[in-house]
Design a protein around this motif. Structure first.
Motif, mmCIF file in Angstrom:
data_model
loop_
_atom_site.group_PDB
_atom_site.id
_atom_site.type_symbol
_atom_site.label_atom_id
_atom_site.label_comp_id
_atom_site.label_asym_id
_atom_site.label_seq_id
_atom_site.Cartn_x
_atom_site.Cartn_y
_atom_site.Cartn_z
ATOM 1 N N LEU A 7 -55.796 17.008 -9.625
ATOM 2 C CA LEU A 7 -57.222 17.534 -9.016
ATOM 3 C C LEU A 7 -57.940 16.197 -8.699
ATOM 4 O O LEU A 7 -58.414 15.677 -9.565
ATOM 5 N N TYR A 9 -61.374 14.054 -7.658
ATOM 6 C CA TYR A 9 -62.630 14.313 -7.953
ATOM 7 C C TYR A 9 -63.192 13.580 -6.597
ATOM 8 O O TYR A 9 -63.091 12.483 -6.735
ATOM 9 N N PHE A 37 -62.046 18.294 -5.755
ATOM 10 C CA PHE A 37 -63.089 19.014 -6.294
ATOM 11 C C PHE A 37 -64.157 18.198 -5.554
ATOM 12 O O PHE A 37 -64.483 16.897 -5.789
ATOM 13 N N ASP A 52 -61.941 24.495 -7.793
ATOM 14 C CA ASP A 52 -62.600 24.134 -9.293
ATOM 15 C C ASP A 52 -61.688 23.978 -10.053
ATOM 16 O O ASP A 52 -60.517 24.038 -10.000
ATOM 17 N N VAL A 53 -61.823 23.408 -11.336
ATOM 18 C CA VAL A 53 -60.850 23.262 -12.344
ATOM 19 C C VAL A 53 -60.099 24.399 -12.760
ATOM 20 O O VAL A 53 -58.896 24.248 -13.036
ATOM 21 N N THR A 54 -60.609 25.434 -12.764
ATOM 22 C CA THR A 54 -59.876 26.825 -13.246
ATOM 23 C C THR A 54 -58.743 27.293 -12.248
ATOM 24 O O THR A 54 -57.671 27.361 -12.398
ATOM 25 N N ALA A 56 -57.505 24.713 -9.996
ATOM 26 C CA ALA A 56 -56.629 23.651 -10.095
ATOM 27 C C ALA A 56 -55.567 23.911 -11.275
ATOM 28 O O ALA A 56 -54.335 23.672 -11.010
ATOM 29 N N LEU A 64 -57.609 15.660 -13.971
ATOM 30 C CA LEU A 64 -58.684 15.248 -13.036
ATOM 31 C C LEU A 64 -58.906 13.972 -13.000
ATOM 32 O O LEU A 64 -59.111 13.323 -13.926
ATOM 33 N N HIS A 82 -68.732 18.289 -15.007
ATOM 34 C CA HIS A 82 -67.427 18.706 -14.362
ATOM 35 C C HIS A 82 -66.398 18.091 -15.458
ATOM 36 O O HIS A 82 -65.382 18.921 -15.471
ATOM 37 N N ALA A 86 -63.412 20.235 -16.974
ATOM 38 C CA ALA A 86 -62.019 20.203 -16.957
ATOM 39 C C ALA A 86 -61.546 20.001 -18.404
ATOM 40 O O ALA A 86 -60.283 20.346 -18.328
ATOM 41 N N LEU A 91 -57.237 20.247 -18.749
ATOM 42 C CA LEU A 91 -57.073 18.945 -17.763
ATOM 43 C C LEU A 91 -57.295 18.001 -18.732
ATOM 44 O O LEU A 91 -58.307 17.713 -19.405
ATOM 45 N N VAL A 93 -58.365 13.750 -18.473
ATOM 46 C CA VAL A 93 -59.362 13.107 -17.574
ATOM 47 C C VAL A 93 -58.792 11.825 -17.409
ATOM 48 O O VAL A 93 -58.719 11.191 -18.354
#
Length: 336
Positions: A7, A9, A37, A52-54, A56, A64, A82, A86, A91, A93
């Motif tokens: 995802l 950003y 995102f 959004d993260v959910t 994704a 992310l 955010h 995530a 997720l 990062v």
């Protein structure tokens, strides 16, 4: 290699140059990028589904990627919620910013609680040595620029792709966070202590005996006072046989430095040659690569022709024309 799917950003960024890491991944690792995102205030898009993260995670994302540039390379406060969301969504990062993710205790605590990884791309190897300038076998090409963010990475990747199409052995050697994320390996040169920059370039592109090319992604510009140091270190450590000058003709001055004009192409080439010949006395330019994305196509074509006439070198736009003319000059000047 950082594992996808990603995802990407974009946050609230409005300058296309501020999302070049995300854009680079969307271009060169498109199969791993499932969404972007972005805030409602963000006018940019990579052409990916907005998630959004959910959403994704439901689509299969594993990481992310904070593929943006911020002031001073800092994690902006608006980004923290955010990042935490995530991590809560399971997720990992990934960040290419200068400030490390583990510098924020809130992020560290949440990552531990969720057993997620914090991956900082800008971590220099611990065993780097200073450069020696000792000649080593192998062919190397380095992209250099009239300024930062003018297409050195894109040109390098395009050259490698073109070499592969011609059956040439070639490897992309990444020196920036975007390149490292794309290639899955490399050294982010601006994370290296200054004394070790040339040594890092030597380590990044070691001796090779197969007759192939290492295409080394350049950084900064000798004419940009903010980044000239890293450019010089790369010139000395890369020890290139060939150089390609990258240029954005739509830029009236150095990025972020309105008092610094963009240098004349011939002057820029001459200074790069003067500096590189400390360790590569036979280095030569094999072409010019322009980023004509902001120009009328006809005017861009006229500019390329004019540059070729003035400099006696092939001038390409890797998106509009491909890299063929430069590869032909390489084949003529450096027969296998």
């Amino acid at each position: 290699m950082v594992e996808g799917p990603f995802l990407l950003y974009l946050g609230d960024k409005s300058n296309p140059l501020d999302v070049k890491t995300s854009r680079g991944l969307a271009t060169f690792r498109s199969n791993d990028c499932i969404g972007e995102f972005r805030e409602d205030s963000c006018p940019l898009t990579l052409g990916l589904p907005r998630m959004d993260v959910t959403q994704a995670v439901a689509a299969g994302a594993r990481s992310l990627v904070l593929g943006i540039a911020t002031s001073g390379g800092r994690i902006e406060e608006a980004m923290v919620p955010h990042i935490l969301a995530a991590l809560d969504a399971d997720l990992d990062v990934v960040s290419g910013l200068h400030q490390r993710l583990d510098a924020d205790p809130r992020i560290v605590e949440r990552a531990k609680a969720n057993a997620r990884r914090l991956i900082d791309v800008r971590l220099a190897p611990r065993d780097l040595r200073v450069g020696t300038g000792q000649r080593r076998p192998g062919r190397r090409l380095l992209t250099v620029g009239t300024d930062c963010a003018v297409g050195k990475m894109y040109t390098s990747l395009a050259l490698v792709a073109g070499m592969h199409e011609r059956g040439m052995a070639a490897r992309f050697r990444a020196t920036g966070q975007t390149g490292v994320l794309i290639a899955g390996e490399g050294i982010v040169i601006d994370s290296v202590i200054a004394d070790f920059i040339s040594g890092a370039a030597e380590a990044l592109s070691p001796a090779r005996e197969d007759g192939g090319w290492d295409v080394i992604e350049g950084q900064g510009s000798l004419f940009n006072p903010s980044f000239a140091g890293v450019s010089l270190g790369l010139l000395h450590g890369a020890q290139p046989d060939a150089l390609v000058l990258c240029h954005d003709p739509s830029r009236p001055h150095m990025r972020g430095l309105a008092h610094m004009p963009v240098p004349d192409l011939a002057i820029c080439m001459a200074e790069n040659l003067r500096c590189v010949r400390l360790t590569s006395p036979e280095a030569q330019f094999v072409g010019v690569s322009i980023n004509g994305s902001q120009m009328d196509p006809a005017k861009a074509s006229d500019l390329r022709a004019r540059i070729e006439d003035e400099l006696g070198l092939p001038c390409i736009d890797p998106v509009a024309t491909g890299t063929g003319p430069i590869l032909e000059r390489i084949a003529a000047r450096f027969p296998s």
